[in-house]
Each structure stands twice: as structure tokens, then as C-alpha cells.
Design an enzyme around this catalytic site. Structure first.
Site, PDB file in Angstrom:
ATOM      1  N   THR A  99      87.752 -37.131 -17.565  1.00  0.00           N
ATOM      2  CA  THR A  99      88.317 -35.902 -17.006  1.00  0.00           C
ATOM      3  C   THR A  99      87.582 -35.563 -15.721  1.00  0.00           C
ATOM      4  O   THR A  99      86.363 -35.372 -15.734  1.00  0.00           O
ATOM      5  CB  THR A  99      88.173 -34.748 -18.009  1.00  0.00           C
ATOM      6  OG1 THR A  99      88.846 -35.148 -19.202  1.00  0.00           O
ATOM      7  CG2 THR A  99      88.786 -33.470 -17.477  1.00  0.00           C
ATOM      8  N   CYS A 124      85.236 -30.718 -24.622  1.00  0.00           N
ATOM      9  CA  CYS A 124      86.283 -30.661 -23.596  1.00  0.00           C
ATOM     10  C   CYS A 124      86.635 -29.246 -23.140  1.00  0.00           C
ATOM     11  O   CYS A 124      86.481 -28.932 -21.965  1.00  0.00           O
ATOM     12  CB  CYS A 124      87.530 -31.353 -24.116  1.00  0.00           C
ATOM     13  SG  CYS A 124      87.196 -33.042 -24.594  1.00  0.00           S
ATOM     14  N   ALA A 173      93.748 -18.390 -35.112  1.00  0.00           N
ATOM     15  CA  ALA A 173      92.618 -17.521 -34.781  1.00  0.00           C
ATOM     16  C   ALA A 173      91.387 -17.994 -35.549  1.00  0.00           C
ATOM     17  O   ALA A 173      91.505 -18.633 -36.591  1.00  0.00           O
ATOM     18  CB  ALA A 173      92.955 -16.084 -35.157  1.00  0.00           C
ATOM     19  N   LYS A 209      74.029 -49.815 -28.380  1.00  0.00           N
ATOM     20  CA  LYS A 209      75.404 -49.523 -28.772  1.00  0.00           C
ATOM     21  C   LYS A 209      76.275 -50.781 -28.686  1.00  0.00           C
ATOM     22  O   LYS A 209      77.073 -51.063 -29.573  1.00  0.00           O
ATOM     23  CB  LYS A 209      75.960 -48.443 -27.836  1.00  0.00           C
ATOM     24  CG  LYS A 209      77.136 -47.722 -28.384  1.00  0.00           C
ATOM     25  CD  LYS A 209      77.488 -46.636 -27.388  1.00  0.00           C
ATOM     26  CE  LYS A 209      78.410 -45.616 -27.935  1.00  0.00           C
ATOM     27  NZ  LYS A 209      78.773 -44.655 -26.898  1.00  0.00           N
ATOM     28  N   PHE A 252      94.771 -37.493 -23.423  1.00  0.00           N
ATOM     29  CA  PHE A 252      95.040 -36.238 -24.123  1.00  0.00           C
ATOM     30  C   PHE A 252      94.703 -36.394 -25.605  1.00  0.00           C
ATOM     31  O   PHE A 252      95.409 -35.905 -26.470  1.00  0.00           O
ATOM     32  CB  PHE A 252      96.511 -35.836 -23.930  1.00  0.00           C
ATOM     33  CG  PHE A 252      96.905 -35.691 -22.487  1.00  0.00           C
ATOM     34  CD1 PHE A 252      96.511 -34.579 -21.751  1.00  0.00           C
ATOM     35  CD2 PHE A 252      97.627 -36.680 -21.840  1.00  0.00           C
ATOM     36  CE1 PHE A 252      96.841 -34.449 -20.406  1.00  0.00           C
ATOM     37  CE2 PHE A 252      97.970 -36.562 -20.493  1.00  0.00           C
ATOM     38  CZ  PHE A 252      97.575 -35.439 -19.777  1.00  0.00           C
TER      39      PHE A 252
HETATM   40  C1  UGA Z   1      91.031 -31.357 -26.716  1.00  0.00           C
HETATM   41  C2  UGA Z   1      92.551 -31.448 -26.442  1.00  0.00           C
HETATM   42  O1  UGA Z   1      93.288 -30.959 -27.575  1.00  0.00           O
HETATM   43  C3  UGA Z   1      92.972 -32.887 -26.148  1.00  0.00           C
HETATM   44  O2  UGA Z   1      94.354 -32.926 -25.785  1.00  0.00           O
HETATM   45  C4  UGA Z   1      92.117 -33.416 -24.975  1.00  0.00           C
HETATM   46  O3  UGA Z   1      92.416 -34.764 -24.699  1.00  0.00           O
HETATM   47  C5  UGA Z   1      90.646 -33.320 -25.339  1.00  0.00           C
HETATM   48  O4  UGA Z   1      90.325 -31.939 -25.621  1.00  0.00           O
HETATM   49  C6  UGA Z   1      89.846 -33.827 -24.168  1.00  0.00           C
HETATM   50  O5  UGA Z   1      89.978 -33.283 -23.072  1.00  0.00           O
HETATM   51  O6  UGA Z   1      89.179 -34.850 -24.306  1.00  0.00           O
HETATM   52  P1  UGA Z   1      89.461 -31.807 -28.841  1.00  0.00           P
HETATM   53  O7  UGA Z   1      88.358 -31.222 -28.012  1.00  0.00           O
HETATM   54  O8  UGA Z   1      89.220 -33.061 -29.595  1.00  0.00           O
HETATM   55  O9  UGA Z   1      90.762 -32.082 -27.918  1.00  0.00           O
HETATM   56  O10 UGA Z   1      89.827 -30.721 -29.922  1.00  0.00           O
HETATM   57  P2  UGA Z   1      91.041 -29.754 -30.273  1.00  0.00           P
HETATM   58  O11 UGA Z   1      91.695 -30.235 -31.500  1.00  0.00           O
HETATM   59  O12 UGA Z   1      91.896 -29.498 -29.119  1.00  0.00           O
HETATM   60  O13 UGA Z   1      90.223 -28.438 -30.638  1.00  0.00           O
HETATM   61  C7  UGA Z   1      89.367 -27.803 -29.688  1.00  0.00           C
HETATM   62  C8  UGA Z   1      88.734 -26.564 -30.280  1.00  0.00           C
HETATM   63  O14 UGA Z   1      89.707 -25.534 -30.416  1.00  0.00           O
HETATM   64  C9  UGA Z   1      88.133 -26.750 -31.674  1.00  0.00           C
HETATM   65  O15 UGA Z   1      86.899 -26.072 -31.733  1.00  0.00           O
HETATM   66  C10 UGA Z   1      89.152 -26.131 -32.601  1.00  0.00           C
HETATM   67  O16 UGA Z   1      88.583 -25.652 -33.793  1.00  0.00           O
HETATM   68  C11 UGA Z   1      89.666 -24.989 -31.718  1.00  0.00           C
HETATM   69  N1  UGA Z   1      91.027 -24.535 -32.076  1.00  0.00           N
HETATM   70  C12 UGA Z   1      92.084 -25.371 -31.936  1.00  0.00           C
HETATM   71  C13 UGA Z   1      91.211 -23.229 -32.490  1.00  0.00           C
HETATM   72  O17 UGA Z   1      90.247 -22.437 -32.602  1.00  0.00           O
HETATM   73  N2  UGA Z   1      92.473 -22.801 -32.768  1.00  0.00           N
HETATM   74  C14 UGA Z   1      93.558 -23.619 -32.655  1.00  0.00           C
HETATM   75  O18 UGA Z   1      94.685 -23.148 -32.932  1.00  0.00           O
HETATM   76  C15 UGA Z   1      93.360 -24.926 -32.228  1.00  0.00           C
END
Ligand code: UGA
Length: 471
Positions: A124, A283, A275, A39, A155
């Protein structure tokens, strides 16, 4: 830059690599360390190991200059004032985060220190990890005056990680000494003072010189909990709306209208109320479990988190049952699966609901032709190798002769399908949408039977609506 800081980032995964290039973009001198030689070689040669918007351009801008890559942790620690730990903290058997990578790295740092260092937890981690890092350093004979440990959670969302880093809602610094807090304030000064946003080449976004990023200083414990509690709360929002979606469906209400109506209340807000198939990724599932474990360890009965997890698991079953209800039997059926990644704009398939659903469909005897704009290679490594599982080179190839098209990931490309073309290609015009990307009436107008989440299904007259069925 007026006051650059020499920074070492240990770990070049999603968090470490993004932090490394963004700190370089802010004017600091960064050394990014990884023990994966291949990497490091790739990064040195200008390669980009992950799919992340803006990462390639920032690597071109700073690679080999503001940020250098190495496998030599000791040397990197020696030349740096702040050392960010951004290694994996995977989920262990009990739900607790496995901190063995963190411990191993701290031991190496302890052997290398040559003056005052601020050690920053970027991974985390559960509350009191800062205490453990102190102890490990102490056990290796490092003078407690010679270092501080700070929690500075990230975040970042995958897919928008660079913009989230440079235009954050907030920067949280958990420092138990003023000396350490000052180093972190200096590091983030270009964002909190706004000078970064005034630069001609700065990536433009939510923050501006007049409205720069905000930084909150707390104790280390509070900061560690802010990270876990934030992720758990967002997961809770998603599970909540999914539970309401199931209720909405039972009474012929529309979850999109319900979420819009709820989200207009400023106290609730519209985000993370989509939904669908439930949350996945590296995460939320891990952090909900780890936070539950942390609470248990402290004698706090946080059952709510268990419910959040259960609703999320059930959501995939609910979707699977929808596919069955729409197709009657699954054995021998040919299904097009649009999406493999855990969400759009990423190639990450960790804990992806799409992968779980596809596995269940194959187990039930269906054959699946899958397409994802970025996650095909990663998915192939984990999905069963079977004649029932195939991969298409595009959306319409996947859909050809399908008994039904399933939308499993919210990629933009799946929200703008050529519906006329799709209808001509499929065997039966049935779309089962786990991400609610379409308005039911639009699908009906294009001749599709359309089943989504938390909304009444629209059935083409000739196909007939199935009665309530019990499996
Ligand atoms: C998440 C958090 O949003 C970040 O703030 C955090 O830093 C990160 O985890 C982490 O701890 O590293 P991430 O896992 O990249 O980020 O993805 P998200 O965009 O939060 O989505 C997470 C999941 O929730 C996805 O599967 C998405 O499809 C789902 N989701 C999200 C829903 O089903 N509905 C929503 O309204 C939003």
C-alpha cells in the site's frame, strides 16, 4: 497452463506470501524473495510463518515447485517478467507512509534488470509512488523503455486472505502503458477468464467459471488512490457505526437493530457496520493517517479522516469506562480478557484494540488473565511483564474466579461459550462484551450482568443498575 508468467515477489509477509502461493496456484512460476534468512529457511523446510487459512495446504501443494523461496533478489529479478514489490510501508512520524523499504528494493531491482520488466506495486503506497519508482530506476541508469511500473493494490483481509485473493470482488490494475496492462491481464487471466475455478482442485468460493473475477484497468494514480480510499471508507463506516452506537446507548436504542435497518438499504449495505471496540490491524490505522497526509500534501482539507481516527481512539476509552462503571474500582480486580488479536481468525496483534484496553486496565491496577486462540505468543512480546498479567491455556481457565469477563476479539470460539459453565467458574457473573457477540436477553437468562456496545446493559436484579456516573 496456457500462458504462465514468471513472477518475482519481493517480501514474504502477509501480502507477499499469500500472493506468491496464489499465483503459483493459478499456474505461474513464482520466486518469492525475502532478506530474512531464517524465514526463507523456514519456508523452504515447509514451515508456515503466519496463521492464515488455506496457506498451509497451498504451501504443501506448491512449495519448492510452483513457488520457490530465496534471499537472492538479483537472481530472482533476472529470471522474472513481472516483479511485485510487497515490502512493508510502515507509518512514519508525520502519518506519511515510510517508503524507505520500497526505495531500497527498487534500487536493487535497477541493478539487476536484464530486459523488459513490469514492476508492480503491491504494497500500500501513496499516490505518485509509481512516479518515484520511475525516477529511482532512471537515476540508476535504466532505460525507460526497459520497464513499466504498475499499481496493483491488494484488498486481502487477514484470516481470509487466500480466498480474497482467488475470489476477489475486483482486481485493480493501474497501468500507464498498454504493454504493462497486458502483462497483468495475462497474470490474472485464470481468474478473469474463469479457467481456475473449473479446475478440480481449485478452492471453491464466490467466483465461478460463469461468474469469474472482474478486472478494472485505470491510471496508476487512480489505482493508488483506490486502495487508500477503499480502506479509509471502510474505516469510516466502522467509526460511523461506533458513533451511532454511543448515541444509541444514550437513548436506550439497540445498535444491532439500527445497523440491520441501515444495512438493508442496498446503497449502504450491511458489511462493516459492526459496532465494537473500533478497528485495529496493520492497515486501517496506518492507511487513514497516510491518506490524510496525502490529501494535506495536495492542499486538500480532508478533516473527515481525522474524525474517523478520533472516534476510533475514543471507542477504546468508552469501553474502558464501561468496565469501570460495571466494577466500580479496578485496583485488585481480576479480569478475564478473551482475545488479544485485532480481530478473529488471525494471530496479528498490530494496533489491536484488545492490547490497548489490557494495558489501560493493568495501569489502573487490575490484574488480567488473557486467552487468545492464536495470538498469545505475539501478545506476550508486547504486553508488560508483570505479576498482574497472566496467560491462560483456555477460555475457562482465564475465566476462573474472574470479577468480570471481557470479550475483546470476535473469535468464533468466544461467540459459542458454554454459559452455564462460565457462570459457575467466575467470581461474579459479569460479561463486558466489546464485540457484541451475544444477545442481551440470552445473557440475562444465564444469570449474567451483560454490558455491550450501543445496547442497553442488562443488569441482574440483585446487582442493580448503576446510576449515570461521571468519571
Ligand atoms: C483490511 C481491509 O478489509 C482489506 O480489504 C485490505 O486489503 C487490508 O485491510 C489491507 O489494506 O491490507 P484487515 O486489516 O485484514 O483488512 O481487517 P478487516 O477485516 O478489514 O478488519 C479491520 C478492523 O476493523 C478489525 O479490527 C475489525 O475488528 C474491525 N471491524 C471490521 C469492525 O470493528 N467492525 C466491522 O464491521 C468490521
Amino acid at each position: 497452463m496456457a500462458n504462465p508468467v514468471s513472477i518475482c515477489i519481493i517480501g514474504s509477509g502477509y501480502v507477499g506470501l499469500v500472493a506468491a502461493v496464489c499465483f503459483a496456484e493459478m499456474g505461474h512460476q513464482v520466486t518469492c524473495v525475502d532478506n530474512d534468512e531464517a524465514k526463507v529457511r523456514l519456508l523452504r523446510e515447509g514451515g508456515v510463518p503466519i496463521y492464515e487459512e488455506h496457506l498451509p495446504e497451498l504451501l504443501v501443494r506448491h512449495g519448492g515447485k510452483g513457488v520457490v523461496f530465496t534471499t537472492d533478489l538479483s537472481e530472482a529479478v533476472k529470471r522474472s517478467e513481472a516483479i511485485f514489490i510487497a515490502v512493508g510501508t510502515p507509518q512514519g512520524d508525520t502519518g506519511a507512509a515510510d517508503l524507505s523499504f520500497v526505495e531500497a528494493v527498487v534500487s536493487e531491482i535497477a541493478r539487476a534488470v536484464n530486459g523488459y520488466k513490469v514492476i508492480v506495486e503491491k504494497s500500500t503506497v501513496p499516490v505518485y509512488t509509481n512516479e518515484w519508482i520511475h525516477r529511482v530506476m532512471h537515476r540508476h541508469g535504466v532505460d525507460p523503455q526497459g520497464f513499466d511500473v504498475v499499481s496493483n493494490p491488494e484488498f486481502l483481509r487477514e484470516g481470509t486472505a487466500v480466498m480474497d485473493f482467488l475470489h476477489p470482488d475486483r482486481i485493480v490494475v493501474g497501468a500507464n502503458t498498454e504493454r504493462a496492462a497486458q502483462v497483468l491481464r495475462r497474470i490474472y487471466e485464470p481468474l478473469t477468464g474463469g479457467s481456475y475455478y473449473a479446475q478440480p482442485l481449485a478452492l471453491q468460493g464466490m467466483c465461478t467459471p460463469a461468474a469469474p473475477a472482474r478486472l478494472l484497468v485505470t491510471s496508476a494514480q487512480s489505482s493508488e488512490i483506490i486502495k487508500h480510499a477503499s480502506n479509509a471508507f471502510l474505516a469510516l463506516k466502522i467509526s460511523f457505526i461506533n458513533a451511532v452506537a454511543n448515541l444509541a446507548e444514550a437513548v436506550d436504542a439497540d445498535i444491532e437493530d439500527i445497523a440491520a435497518g441501515m444495512g438493508m438499504d442496498n446503497r449502504i449495505g450491511p458489511r462493516f457496520l459492526r459496532a465494537g471496540l473500533g478497528y485495529g490491524g496493520s492497515c486501517f490505522p496506518k492507511d487513514v493517517a497516510a491518506f490524510h497526509w496525502v490529501a494535506q500534501q495536495q492542499g486538500v482539507d480532508f478533516q473527515l479522516l481525522n474524525e474517523v481516527r478520533k472516534i476510533n481512539e475514543t471507542q477504546k476509552e468508552v469501553f474502558f469506562n464501561k468496565v469501570r462503571a460495571a466494577l466500580w474500582t479496578l485496583r485488585g480486580k481480576r479480569l478475564a480478557a478473551l482475545g488479544l488479536a485485532f480481530k478473529g481468525d488471525t494471530d496479528d496483534i498490530r494496533e489491536s484494540p484488545a492490547i490497548d484496553v489490557i494495558r489501560k486496565l493493568i495501569d489502573a491496577g487490575a490484574s488480567v488473565s488473557a486467552y487468545d486462540p492464536a495470538a498469545m505468543e505475539r501478545a506476550q512480546a508486547v504486553l508488560p511483564t508483570s505479576e498482574k498479567m497472566s496467560y491462560a491455556s483456555g477460555i475457562y481457565e482465564a475465566a476462573k474466579d474472574a470479577d468480570a469477563v471481557l470479550i475483546l476479539t470476535d473469535w468464533k470460539a468466544f461467540a459459542t461459550l458454554d454459559l452455564v459453565r462460565l457462570n459457575q467458574l467466575v467470581r461474579f457473573p459479569i460479561v463486558i462484551d466489546g464485540r457484541n457477540l451475544y444477545k442481551p436477553q440470552v445473557m440475562l437468562d444465564h444469570g449474567f450482568t451483560y454490558v455491550s456496545v450501543g445496547r442497553p446493559a442488562s443488569y441482574q436484579a440483585q446487582q442493580g443498575k448503576p446510576r449515570k456516573m461521571i468519571f
